[in-house]
Scaffold this motif. Structure first.
Motif, mmCIF file in Angstrom:
data_model
loop_
_atom_site.group_PDB
_atom_site.id
_atom_site.type_symbol
_atom_site.label_atom_id
_atom_site.label_comp_id
_atom_site.label_asym_id
_atom_site.label_seq_id
_atom_site.Cartn_x
_atom_site.Cartn_y
_atom_site.Cartn_z
ATOM 1 N N ARG A 79 0.829 -1.206 0.000
ATOM 2 C CA ARG A 79 0.000 0.000 0.000
ATOM 3 C C ARG A 79 0.858 1.249 0.000
ATOM 4 N NH1 ARG A 79 -2.253 -3.389 3.967
ATOM 5 N NH2 ARG A 79 -4.323 -4.223 3.432
ATOM 6 N N LEU A 80 0.410 2.256 -0.743
ATOM 7 C CA LEU A 80 1.014 3.585 -0.719
ATOM 8 C C LEU A 80 -0.005 4.552 -0.132
ATOM 9 C CD1 LEU A 80 2.737 3.643 -4.223
ATOM 10 C CD2 LEU A 80 3.914 3.805 -2.029
ATOM 11 N N THR A 81 0.439 5.313 0.872
ATOM 12 C CA THR A 81 -0.447 6.275 1.524
ATOM 13 C C THR A 81 0.201 7.648 1.514
ATOM 14 O OG1 THR A 81 0.490 5.783 3.702
ATOM 15 C CG2 THR A 81 -1.446 4.531 3.031
ATOM 16 N N GLY A 82 -0.612 8.683 1.636
ATOM 17 C CA GLY A 82 -0.110 10.041 1.637
ATOM 18 C C GLY A 82 0.751 10.326 2.854
ATOM 19 N N ALA A 83 1.877 11.015 2.624
ATOM 20 C CA ALA A 83 2.763 11.396 3.724
ATOM 21 C C ALA A 83 2.225 12.672 4.364
ATOM 22 C CB ALA A 83 4.188 11.592 3.218
ATOM 23 N N THR A 84 1.034 12.567 4.912
ATOM 24 C CA THR A 84 0.354 13.694 5.551
ATOM 25 C C THR A 84 -0.240 13.217 6.872
ATOM 26 O OG1 THR A 84 -1.740 13.178 4.438
ATOM 27 C CG2 THR A 84 -0.244 14.711 3.323
ATOM 28 N N LYS A 85 -0.788 14.145 7.624
ATOM 29 C CA LYS A 85 -1.382 13.796 8.911
ATOM 30 C C LYS A 85 -2.546 12.823 8.738
ATOM 31 C CE LYS A 85 -0.109 18.096 11.253
ATOM 32 N NZ LYS A 85 -0.615 19.314 11.955
ATOM 33 N N GLU A 86 -3.292 12.971 7.630
ATOM 34 C CA GLU A 86 -4.459 12.112 7.418
ATOM 35 C C GLU A 86 -4.078 10.686 7.043
ATOM 36 O OE1 GLU A 86 -4.010 15.036 5.975
ATOM 37 O OE2 GLU A 86 -5.394 16.269 7.125
ATOM 38 N N GLN A 87 -2.891 10.506 6.424
ATOM 39 C CA GLN A 87 -2.424 9.179 6.018
ATOM 40 C C GLN A 87 -3.447 8.427 5.176
ATOM 41 O OE1 GLN A 87 0.700 7.132 7.098
ATOM 42 N NE2 GLN A 87 1.185 9.238 6.685
ATOM 43 N N LYS A 88 -4.011 9.098 4.177
ATOM 44 C CA LYS A 88 -5.009 8.460 3.333
ATOM 45 C C LYS A 88 -4.349 7.494 2.356
ATOM 46 C CE LYS A 88 -8.418 12.216 3.453
ATOM 47 N NZ LYS A 88 -9.185 13.199 2.641
ATOM 48 N N GLN A 89 -4.955 6.310 2.220
ATOM 49 C CA GLN A 89 -4.432 5.329 1.275
ATOM 50 C C GLN A 89 -4.755 5.759 -0.147
ATOM 51 O OE1 GLN A 89 -4.767 1.027 2.112
ATOM 52 N NE2 GLN A 89 -5.783 0.877 0.124
ATOM 53 N N LEU A 90 -3.742 5.735 -1.015
ATOM 54 C CA LEU A 90 -3.946 6.128 -2.405
ATOM 55 C C LEU A 90 -3.985 4.936 -3.338
ATOM 56 C CD1 LEU A 90 -3.959 8.711 -4.362
ATOM 57 C CD2 LEU A 90 -1.587 8.085 -4.795
ATOM 58 N N LEU A 91 -3.176 3.924 -3.057
ATOM 59 C CA LEU A 91 -3.019 2.840 -4.024
ATOM 60 C C LEU A 91 -2.701 1.551 -3.284
ATOM 61 C CD1 LEU A 91 -1.018 3.265 -7.320
ATOM 62 C CD2 LEU A 91 -0.716 1.237 -5.938
ATOM 63 N N GLU A 92 -3.323 0.451 -3.730
ATOM 64 C CA GLU A 92 -3.092 -0.854 -3.104
ATOM 65 C C GLU A 92 -2.998 -1.934 -4.172
ATOM 66 O OE1 GLU A 92 -5.014 -3.834 0.282
ATOM 67 O OE2 GLU A 92 -6.191 -2.147 -0.517
ATOM 68 N N LEU A 93 -1.973 -2.786 -4.052
ATOM 69 C CA LEU A 93 -1.838 -3.941 -4.938
ATOM 70 C C LEU A 93 -2.626 -5.115 -4.384
ATOM 71 C CD1 LEU A 93 1.910 -4.216 -6.053
ATOM 72 C CD2 LEU A 93 -0.051 -3.508 -7.414
ATOM 73 N N LYS A 94 -3.168 -5.930 -5.317
ATOM 74 C CA LYS A 94 -3.941 -7.095 -4.915
ATOM 75 C C LYS A 94 -3.179 -8.401 -5.086
ATOM 76 C CE LYS A 94 -7.672 -4.730 -3.950
ATOM 77 N NZ LYS A 94 -8.151 -4.579 -2.552
ATOM 78 N N GLU A 95 -2.325 -8.473 -6.126
ATOM 79 C CA GLU A 95 -1.591 -9.703 -6.393
ATOM 80 C C GLU A 95 -0.372 -9.400 -7.248
ATOM 81 O OE1 GLU A 95 -3.471 -12.311 -9.460
ATOM 82 O OE2 GLU A 95 -5.184 -10.960 -9.168
ATOM 83 N N PRO A 96 0.653 -10.281 -7.197
ATOM 84 C CA PRO A 96 1.837 -10.071 -8.027
ATOM 85 C C PRO A 96 1.494 -10.158 -9.506
ATOM 86 C CG PRO A 96 2.277 -11.667 -6.279
ATOM 87 C CD PRO A 96 0.800 -11.443 -6.298
ATOM 88 N N GLY A 97 2.232 -9.399 -10.310
ATOM 89 C CA GLY A 97 2.095 -9.479 -11.755
ATOM 90 C C GLY A 97 1.034 -8.604 -12.358
ATOM 91 N N LYS A 98 0.202 -7.967 -11.548
ATOM 92 C CA LYS A 98 -0.855 -7.094 -12.058
ATOM 93 C C LYS A 98 -0.691 -5.704 -11.455
ATOM 94 C CE LYS A 98 -4.331 -10.644 -13.040
ATOM 95 N NZ LYS A 98 -5.742 -11.076 -12.846
ATOM 96 N N PRO A 99 -0.528 -4.668 -12.291
ATOM 97 C CA PRO A 99 -0.298 -3.324 -11.758
ATOM 98 C C PRO A 99 -1.578 -2.697 -11.224
ATOM 99 C CG PRO A 99 -0.417 -3.231 -14.135
ATOM 100 C CD PRO A 99 -0.506 -4.689 -13.765
ATOM 101 N N ALA A 100 -1.394 -1.740 -10.352
ATOM 102 C CA ALA A 100 -2.496 -0.925 -9.853
ATOM 103 C C ALA A 100 -2.167 0.529 -10.135
ATOM 104 C CB ALA A 100 -2.701 -1.140 -8.353
ATOM 105 N N GLY A 101 -3.183 1.322 -10.424
ATOM 106 C CA GLY A 101 -2.963 2.723 -10.763
ATOM 107 C C GLY A 101 -3.868 3.658 -10.003
ATOM 108 N N ALA A 102 -3.464 4.920 -9.937
ATOM 109 C CA ALA A 102 -4.270 5.968 -9.319
ATOM 110 C C ALA A 102 -3.874 7.284 -9.968
ATOM 111 C CB ALA A 102 -4.050 6.026 -7.808
ATOM 112 N N THR A 103 -4.706 8.296 -9.816
ATOM 113 C CA THR A 103 -4.426 9.605 -10.397
ATOM 114 C C THR A 103 -4.657 10.694 -9.356
ATOM 115 O OG1 THR A 103 -6.701 9.846 -11.204
ATOM 116 C CG2 THR A 103 -5.095 8.848 -12.718
ATOM 117 N N ALA A 104 -4.045 11.857 -9.610
ATOM 118 C CA ALA A 104 -4.257 13.038 -8.767
ATOM 119 C C ALA A 104 -4.213 14.260 -9.666
ATOM 120 C CB ALA A 104 -3.192 13.134 -7.681
ATOM 121 N N SER A 105 -5.034 15.245 -9.371
ATOM 122 C CA SER A 105 -5.108 16.466 -10.181
ATOM 123 C C SER A 105 -4.603 17.664 -9.385
ATOM 124 C CB SER A 105 -6.549 16.728 -10.626
ATOM 125 O OG SER A 105 -7.016 15.690 -11.448
ATOM 126 N N GLY A 106 -3.981 18.597 -10.108
ATOM 127 C CA GLY A 106 -3.516 19.822 -9.490
ATOM 128 C C GLY A 106 -2.419 19.574 -8.476
#
Length: 491
Positions: A79-106
């Motif tokens: 899991r990748l989470t924001g390096a902020t006080k809220e620590q919101k999760q941005l992206l999580e992998l489910k299994e090896p070999g399959k990528p996961a993606g996320a986007t952010a604006s501004g």
């Protein structure tokens, strides 16, 4: 009732019986004077990554991609989470070999910290790619998320007018980190106010950008930034904004070494500048060679570069590639006097108002396996550069499924010693996979092989691009074999 004392003979007999029983059940000890058992390679059980804040621009569009290359085993988390006080999760992998993606604006995209364990830990890789269409920060900015460390070298940074270089320091741990930043120019360590750049505190699970112009009273076109920690560990990358040219990330150079490879110079580069630094007590004399499609050659008029101890040296190589892709190879002019250096290339594509900027640091080989997480299936978007140094090599390149579907696809490539093979397009997911996908390079035979991926996403006639080297993912560690040796009982 009193017990009769044991005789010395009885004690000896008892010890012999116990020792004999142990010898029957214990592993055999190595023969006297024989070699120790070889260490076994085992998959790592935990990986940590940090990603810097992508952009301060309100019109930035950022794509995050993460993958663990396919392999044996199930279970685990990444899991990748924001390096902020809220620590919101941005992206999580489910299994090896399959990528996961996320986007952010501004400017809302935060710095990220994350941990992978179990089957998702070995080779876990993440990438952030940001497109800024207009403004001072316009360009394509790409950077691989990195493992935290305690020391980083950034040749190619700048404190010149028209440049804004920020060192992004990201702390993934639960305890604070304290960081020092030194700058070295052509005359040595840059002048600065006492204490400037020292004792920079990075809180737990947080990120701090430091503008290099504030650390020096001198405006210098090329400096080497040296980042070290007094306590804790951080991830570090330099974000470069250059007026009228473009923007990109400058990753850290590989550790100081006598020979270096800077892989993946685009064929249509209009300007290439080498920046090198010798951190030791000895000067370095470097021999330059460009490994191209047909072999290696020494650039006319730029055969060597002298780098003084603890001083930054530069060399303008202009349009070095002359329409062919290549990689720059630095070796000691005298093999008996190999002083360690770090190095990076500042690369420009286009001209006039249609220029774009990128950086290529010296990088290690792909080793057993290396992965870049963010590639695109658009025509001409992805180029994979493969450079063999010293011996012919065969590599296997595997495209993962896309973040929106598809199936893996693989192909092998042979690379002749002293050459660079530009694979365009590289393998893409079978079955019409869409979205970002990963490329994994494995050394099959020969080598070593150095690799880099160029991502090109033109915008408004400007050749937006970014280059990221692929280096060994260190997905396995050496675990020594232990045996029971009863000879210690006789000592």
């Amino acid at each position: 009732m009193k017990r009769a004392p044991l005789s010395l003979a009885a004690v000896a007999a008892a010890l012999a019986a116990v020792t004999g029983a142990a010898a029957l059940t214990a592993p055999a000890a190595p023969a006297s004077g024989g070699p120790a058992p070889a260490a076994a390679r085992q998959p790592v059980e935990r990986s940590v990554l940090v990603c810097p804040t992508p952009s301060a621009s309100d019109i930035a569009e950022t794509v995050y991609t993460s993958i663990t290359p396919g392999g044996a085993g199930q279970g685990g988390s990444a899991r990748l989470t924001g390096a902020t006080k809220e620590q919101k999760q941005l992206l999580e992998l489910k299994e090896p070999g399959k990528p996961a993606g996320a986007t952010a604006s501004g400017a809302e995209g935060p710095a990220l910290t994350g941990t992978a364990d179990g089957a998702l830990a070995p080779g876990w890789t993440a990438q952030q790619t940001t497109k800024v269409a207009v403004g001072q920060a316009r360009g394509l900015l790409g950077v691989a998320c990195t493992a935290p460390g305690t020391e980083f070298w950034f040749p190619g940074a700048s404190t010149a007018k028209g440049r804004q270089d920020y060192v992004h320091l990201t702390n993934a741990d639960d305890t604070p980190a304290v960081v020092d930043i030194e700058l070295f120019g052509p005359e040595g360590r840059s002048a600065s106010d006492p204490g400037t750049g020292e004792n920079i505190k990075i809180g737990p699970k947080s990120s701090v950008p430091v503008l290099l112009n504030t650390l020096s009273s001198q405006q210098q076109a090329d400096v080497t930034a040296h980042v070290t920690t007094r306590s804790g560990r951080v991830g570090a990358s330099v974000q470069v904004l250059e007026d009228g040219v473009g923007s990109d990330w400058l990753p850290a150079s590989t550790a100081p070494a006598g020979s270096l490879v800077l892989p993946g110079i685009p064929a249509d580069a209009t300007s290439v500048r080498l920046v090198a630094f010798a951190p030791g007590e000895e000067d370095a004399d470097l021999r330059l060679q460009l490994a191209g499609p047909g072999g290696s050659f020494t650039p006319a008029g730029n055969e060597q570069l002298h780098v003084k101890s603890r001083m930054t040296a530069t060399l303008d190589l202009k349009d070095l590639t002359r329409g062919e892709p290549g990689s720059l190879v630095l070796t000691p002019a005298d093999p008996k006097k190999a002083a360690p250096v770090v190095a990076a290339l500042r690369v420009v594509r286009g001209s006039g108002a249609k220029q774009e900027l990128g950086f290529i640091p010296a990088a290690g080989p792909v080793g057993a396996r290396a992965t870049n997480a963010d590639n695109r299936t658009d025509q001409g978007a992805t180029t994979l550069s493969l450079t063999a140094v010293g011996a012919d090599a065969t590599v296997k390149v595997t495209a993962s499924p896309g973040t929106e579907g598809g199936r893996p696809a693989s192909q092998e490539y042979k690379v002749k010693a002293g050459t660079t093979l530009a694979v365009a397009p590289p393998p893409v997911p079978d079955g019409g996979g869409k979205g970002a996908y990963a490329l994994t390079v494995e050394t099959v035979s020969g080598g070593p092989v150095h690799a880099a991926r160029t991502l090109s996403l033109p915008h408004d006639g400007i050749p937006f691009f970014t280059v990221q080297p692929l280096t060994d993912d260190h997905s396995t560690v050496s675990v020594p074999k232990a045996v029971q040796d009863l000879r210690i009982l006789s000592n």
